[in-house]
Write a protein that holds these residues in place. Structure first.
Motif, PDB file in Angstrom:
ATOM      1  N   PHE A 164     -22.122 -91.233  36.664  1.00 32.20           N
ATOM      2  CA  PHE A 164     -22.342 -90.771  37.706  1.00 32.20           C
ATOM      3  C   PHE A 164     -22.263 -91.747  38.892  1.00 32.20           C
ATOM      4  O   PHE A 164     -22.817 -93.043  38.978  1.00 32.20           O
ATOM      5  CB  PHE A 164     -23.762 -90.474  37.623  1.00 32.20           C
ATOM      6  N   THR A 165     -21.346 -91.299  39.995  1.00 29.07           N
ATOM      7  CA  THR A 165     -21.011 -92.009  40.961  1.00 29.07           C
ATOM      8  C   THR A 165     -21.447 -91.672  42.407  1.00 29.07           C
ATOM      9  O   THR A 165     -21.457 -90.200  42.582  1.00 29.07           O
ATOM     10  CB  THR A 165     -19.357 -92.162  41.180  1.00 29.07           C
ATOM     11  N   GLY A 211     -17.199 -76.255  35.233  1.00 27.43           N
ATOM     12  CA  GLY A 211     -16.390 -76.322  34.225  1.00 27.43           C
ATOM     13  C   GLY A 211     -16.081 -77.778  33.381  1.00 27.43           C
ATOM     14  O   GLY A 211     -16.211 -77.596  32.305  1.00 27.43           O
ATOM     15  N   GLY A 212     -16.145 -78.768  34.113  1.00 24.51           N
ATOM     16  CA  GLY A 212     -16.149 -80.080  33.407  1.00 24.51           C
ATOM     17  C   GLY A 212     -16.645 -81.288  34.290  1.00 24.51           C
ATOM     18  O   GLY A 212     -16.181 -82.479  34.063  1.00 24.51           O
ATOM     19  N   HIS A 213     -17.297 -80.710  35.392  1.00 26.63           N
ATOM     20  CA  HIS A 213     -18.083 -81.806  36.192  1.00 26.63           C
ATOM     21  C   HIS A 213     -19.382 -81.726  36.460  1.00 26.63           C
ATOM     22  O   HIS A 213     -19.936 -80.537  36.118  1.00 26.63           O
ATOM     23  CB  HIS A 213     -17.329 -81.885  37.663  1.00 26.63           C
ATOM     24  N   SER A 214     -20.220 -82.522  36.511  1.00 30.47           N
ATOM     25  CA  SER A 214     -21.671 -82.719  36.729  1.00 30.47           C
ATOM     26  C   SER A 214     -22.114 -83.373  38.154  1.00 30.47           C
ATOM     27  O   SER A 214     -21.442 -84.032  38.648  1.00 30.47           O
ATOM     28  CB  SER A 214     -22.232 -83.376  35.567  1.00 30.47           C
ATOM     29  N   ALA A 215     -23.437 -82.725  38.623  1.00 30.81           N
ATOM     30  CA  ALA A 215     -23.710 -83.293  39.850  1.00 30.81           C
ATOM     31  C   ALA A 215     -25.382 -83.506  39.694  1.00 30.81           C
ATOM     32  O   ALA A 215     -25.949 -82.619  39.172  1.00 30.81           O
ATOM     33  CB  ALA A 215     -23.384 -82.421  41.013  1.00 30.81           C
ATOM     34  N   VAL A 216     -25.842 -84.297  40.249  1.00 29.40           N
ATOM     35  CA  VAL A 216     -27.206 -84.994  40.530  1.00 29.40           C
ATOM     36  C   VAL A 216     -27.706 -84.926  41.701  1.00 29.40           C
ATOM     37  O   VAL A 216     -27.118 -85.912  42.572  1.00 29.40           O
ATOM     38  CB  VAL A 216     -27.679 -86.021  39.584  1.00 29.40           C
ATOM     39  N   VAL A 217     -28.765 -84.304  42.387  1.00 28.67           N
ATOM     40  CA  VAL A 217     -29.149 -84.618  43.665  1.00 28.67           C
ATOM     41  C   VAL A 217     -30.554 -85.311  43.417  1.00 28.67           C
ATOM     42  O   VAL A 217     -31.348 -84.867  42.556  1.00 28.67           O
ATOM     43  CB  VAL A 217     -29.405 -83.344  44.417  1.00 28.67           C
ATOM     44  N   THR A 218     -30.822 -86.363  44.166  1.00 31.32           N
ATOM     45  CA  THR A 218     -31.838 -87.250  44.040  1.00 31.32           C
ATOM     46  C   THR A 218     -32.851 -86.976  45.152  1.00 31.32           C
ATOM     47  O   THR A 218     -32.531 -86.478  46.148  1.00 31.32           O
ATOM     48  CB  THR A 218     -31.855 -88.783  43.986  1.00 31.32           C
ATOM     49  N   ASP A 219     -34.192 -87.387  45.089  1.00 32.21           N
ATOM     50  CA  ASP A 219     -34.984 -87.261  46.287  1.00 32.21           C
ATOM     51  C   ASP A 219     -34.387 -88.125  47.238  1.00 32.21           C
ATOM     52  O   ASP A 219     -33.907 -89.240  46.992  1.00 32.21           O
ATOM     53  CB  ASP A 219     -36.240 -87.809  45.876  1.00 32.21           C
ATOM     54  N   GLY A 220     -34.529 -87.683  48.683  1.00 33.62           N
ATOM     55  CA  GLY A 220     -33.850 -88.362  49.820  1.00 33.62           C
ATOM     56  C   GLY A 220     -32.518 -87.605  49.903  1.00 33.62           C
ATOM     57  O   GLY A 220     -31.665 -87.993  50.993  1.00 33.62           O
ATOM     58  N   GLY A 221     -31.973 -86.671  49.049  1.00 35.18           N
ATOM     59  CA  GLY A 221     -30.758 -85.898  49.305  1.00 35.18           C
ATOM     60  C   GLY A 221     -29.597 -86.744  48.731  1.00 35.18           C
ATOM     61  O   GLY A 221     -28.312 -86.553  49.184  1.00 35.18           O
ATOM     62  N   GLY A 222     -29.585 -87.868  48.015  1.00 37.65           N
ATOM     63  CA  GLY A 222     -28.118 -88.464  47.695  1.00 37.65           C
ATOM     64  C   GLY A 222     -27.598 -87.700  46.521  1.00 37.65           C
ATOM     65  O   GLY A 222     -28.336 -86.854  45.618  1.00 37.65           O
ATOM     66  N   GLY A 231     -17.215 -86.720  35.942  1.00 39.54           N
ATOM     67  CA  GLY A 231     -16.482 -85.933  35.080  1.00 39.54           C
ATOM     68  C   GLY A 231     -14.959 -85.277  35.902  1.00 39.54           C
ATOM     69  O   GLY A 231     -14.286 -86.234  36.425  1.00 39.54           O
ATOM     70  N   LEU A 232     -14.733 -84.151  35.340  1.00 44.20           N
ATOM     71  CA  LEU A 232     -13.379 -83.788  35.683  1.00 44.20           C
ATOM     72  C   LEU A 232     -13.311 -83.632  37.232  1.00 44.20           C
ATOM     73  O   LEU A 232     -13.992 -83.181  37.923  1.00 44.20           O
ATOM     74  CB  LEU A 232     -13.129 -82.397  35.347  1.00 44.20           C
ATOM     75  N   ASN A 233     -11.978 -84.178  37.699  1.00 41.20           N
ATOM     76  CA  ASN A 233     -12.010 -84.258  39.244  1.00 41.20           C
ATOM     77  C   ASN A 233     -10.533 -83.969  39.573  1.00 41.20           C
ATOM     78  O   ASN A 233      -9.793 -84.557  40.492  1.00 41.20           O
ATOM     79  CB  ASN A 233     -12.146 -85.908  39.713  1.00 41.20           C
ATOM     80  N   LYS A 234      -9.705 -83.339  38.842  1.00 40.27           N
ATOM     81  CA  LYS A 234      -8.180 -83.171  39.109  1.00 40.27           C
ATOM     82  C   LYS A 234      -8.078 -82.626  40.255  1.00 40.27           C
ATOM     83  O   LYS A 234      -6.797 -82.487  40.741  1.00 40.27           O
ATOM     84  CB  LYS A 234      -7.635 -82.513  37.886  1.00 40.27           C
ATOM     85  N   ASP A 235      -8.750 -81.558  40.940  1.00 39.73           N
ATOM     86  CA  ASP A 235      -8.542 -80.890  42.149  1.00 39.73           C
ATOM     87  C   ASP A 235      -9.629 -81.725  43.175  1.00 39.73           C
ATOM     88  O   ASP A 235      -9.911 -80.986  44.343  1.00 39.73           O
ATOM     89  CB  ASP A 235      -9.036 -79.468  42.073  1.00 39.73           C
ATOM     90  N   GLY A 236     -10.173 -82.526  43.209  1.00 42.10           N
ATOM     91  CA  GLY A 236     -11.135 -83.294  44.022  1.00 42.10           C
ATOM     92  C   GLY A 236     -12.650 -82.452  44.066  1.00 42.10           C
ATOM     93  O   GLY A 236     -13.263 -83.064  44.998  1.00 42.10           O
ATOM     94  N   GLN A 237     -13.098 -82.204  42.915  1.00 42.78           N
ATOM     95  CA  GLN A 237     -14.194 -81.314  42.875  1.00 42.78           C
ATOM     96  C   GLN A 237     -15.337 -82.270  43.142  1.00 42.78           C
ATOM     97  O   GLN A 237     -16.471 -81.804  43.333  1.00 42.78           O
ATOM     98  CB  GLN A 237     -14.215 -80.393  41.932  1.00 42.78           C
ATOM     99  N   LEU A 238     -15.199 -83.613  42.863  1.00 40.87           N
ATOM    100  CA  LEU A 238     -16.243 -84.501  42.946  1.00 40.87           C
ATOM    101  C   LEU A 238     -16.664 -84.996  44.462  1.00 40.87           C
ATOM    102  O   LEU A 238     -17.450 -85.753  44.608  1.00 40.87           O
ATOM    103  CB  LEU A 238     -15.970 -85.738  42.111  1.00 40.87           C
ATOM    104  N   GLY A 239     -15.584 -84.608  45.224  1.00 37.70           N
ATOM    105  CA  GLY A 239     -15.702 -85.143  46.585  1.00 37.70           C
ATOM    106  C   GLY A 239     -15.741 -86.504  46.920  1.00 37.70           C
ATOM    107  O   GLY A 239     -16.350 -87.018  48.063  1.00 37.70           O
ATOM    108  N   LEU A 240     -14.958 -87.357  45.871  1.00 39.90           N
ATOM    109  CA  LEU A 240     -14.901 -88.690  46.330  1.00 39.90           C
ATOM    110  C   LEU A 240     -13.777 -89.114  46.934  1.00 39.90           C
ATOM    111  O   LEU A 240     -13.284 -90.432  46.996  1.00 39.90           O
ATOM    112  CB  LEU A 240     -15.124 -89.499  44.880  1.00 39.90           C
ATOM    113  N   GLY A 241     -12.764 -88.210  47.591  1.00 38.15           N
ATOM    114  CA  GLY A 241     -11.502 -88.744  48.156  1.00 38.15           C
ATOM    115  C   GLY A 241     -10.495 -88.922  47.317  1.00 38.15           C
ATOM    116  O   GLY A 241      -9.290 -89.602  47.737  1.00 38.15           O
ATOM    117  N   HIS A 242     -10.591 -88.969  45.892  1.00 33.58           N
ATOM    118  CA  HIS A 242      -9.382 -88.946  44.822  1.00 33.58           C
ATOM    119  C   HIS A 242      -9.273 -87.885  43.984  1.00 33.58           C
ATOM    120  O   HIS A 242     -10.116 -87.009  43.867  1.00 33.58           O
ATOM    121  CB  HIS A 242      -9.406 -90.576  44.486  1.00 33.58           C
ATOM    122  N   THR A 243      -8.426 -87.937  42.906  1.00 34.38           N
ATOM    123  CA  THR A 243      -8.195 -86.922  41.905  1.00 34.38           C
ATOM    124  C   THR A 243      -8.405 -87.477  40.530  1.00 34.38           C
ATOM    125  O   THR A 243      -8.072 -87.046  39.540  1.00 34.38           O
ATOM    126  CB  THR A 243      -7.196 -85.968  41.933  1.00 34.38           C
TER     127      THR A 243
END
Length: 288
Positions: free
Chosen positions: A92-93, A58-69, A74-86
């Protein structure tokens, strides 16, 4: 057409990543929240990395690199980025909580994220208001990816819609969770009891697919789809925009799209938008 690889060829160069369009939450990873009309290259992000997959919610993006990184923004008000904060993230982090846990695929829903690891485990983070994380007794949101414990068989594909998610297992079973399709189903199928997988807040096997082996699942706003190893495409959920190729307004259980719709060819790949589907086909010999 894919080019044939040769041992004498030089290794592939690092990928170049471009982004444009809506950017209200920094989902383009460009360091600001202004919309972008023309493609802009993310110069710093792709150095020495090869991109395996790109996806957006809806408002966030994700990239998977070779090796599985995994890299997110983007939007993270519900923690959808999985970074431990909102807090929203403008670049790109790396998702450091997943270090040592290579990611195979990411599915971004409206306000949640479903992750598939290379060993077939499913993780989820973000909003759980509608059971879309597959953790029925968990908190209303999760800021660090957590295992979907009830999926005990190895998973090969995941998908995320507005408020529901799916997984296909190595044996070809399909599971769905999250109540995103239930409201449409109750409104469009009055008086009918909806199957459990439309109302479950934990992985529930999708009925009606027992005679097929799923290799891929997809989700839209409020529809779902499954592709079998025989090239058969099954769909269910809302048909408000004709995306299910049927006259019914809502399909509570999977229905196979007739092969004649695909000019008697088997479906080899499928993609889903918010309210539409796209299929790629290959020739299928039909028995008389």
């Amino acid at each position: 057409m894919e080019r044939e690889s040769r041992a004498s060829e030089a290794p592939p160069a690092a990928a170049a990543l471009f982004a444009w369009g809506a950017n209200s939450y920094g989902q383009l990873g460009l360091g600001h929240k202004e919309d972008v009309l023309l493609p802009q290259q993310l110069n710093d992000f792709c150095k020495s990395k090869c991109i395996r997959r790109i996806t957006g919610g809806g408002g966030h993006s994700a990239v998977v690199t070779d090796g599985g990184g995994l890299f997110v923004c983007g939007l993270n008000k519900d923690g959808q980025l999985g970074l431990g904060h909102t807090e929203d993230v403008l670049y790109f982090t790396p998702c450091k909580s997943l270090l040592g846990c290579p990611i195979q695929q990411v599915a971004c829903g409206w306000d949640f994220t479903i992750l598939l690891t290379e060993n077939g485990q499913v993780l989820s983070c973000g909003s759980n208001s509608f059971g879309q994380l597959g953790v029925p007794h968990g908190p209303r949101r999760c800021v660090i990816p957590q295992p979907v414990e009830l999926l005990r068989e190895k998973v090969v594909c995941v998908a995320a819609g507005l408020r529901h998610a799916l997984a296909a297992t190595v044996s070809g079973m399909v599971f769905q969770w999250g109540t995103g399709l239930a409201s449409s189903g109750r409104r469009l199928c009055p008086g009918k009891t909806l199957p459990l997988f439309l109302t479950a807040k934990e992985p529930s096997r999708v009925t009606g697919l027992e005679n097929s082996k799923a290799i891929c699942v997809l989700a839209g706003l409020d529809h779902s789809a499954s592709l079998s190893d025989a090239g058969e495409l099954y769909v269910w959920g809302s048909n408000k925009h004709g995306q299910l190729a049927t006259q019914a307004a809502f399909l509570p259980v999977p229905q196979k799209i007739d092969v004649h719709c695909f000019q008697n060819e088997k479906v080899t790949a499928i993609w889903s938008g918010w309210t539409h589907l796209v299929a790629q086909t290959g020739f299928l010999w039909l028995r008389a």
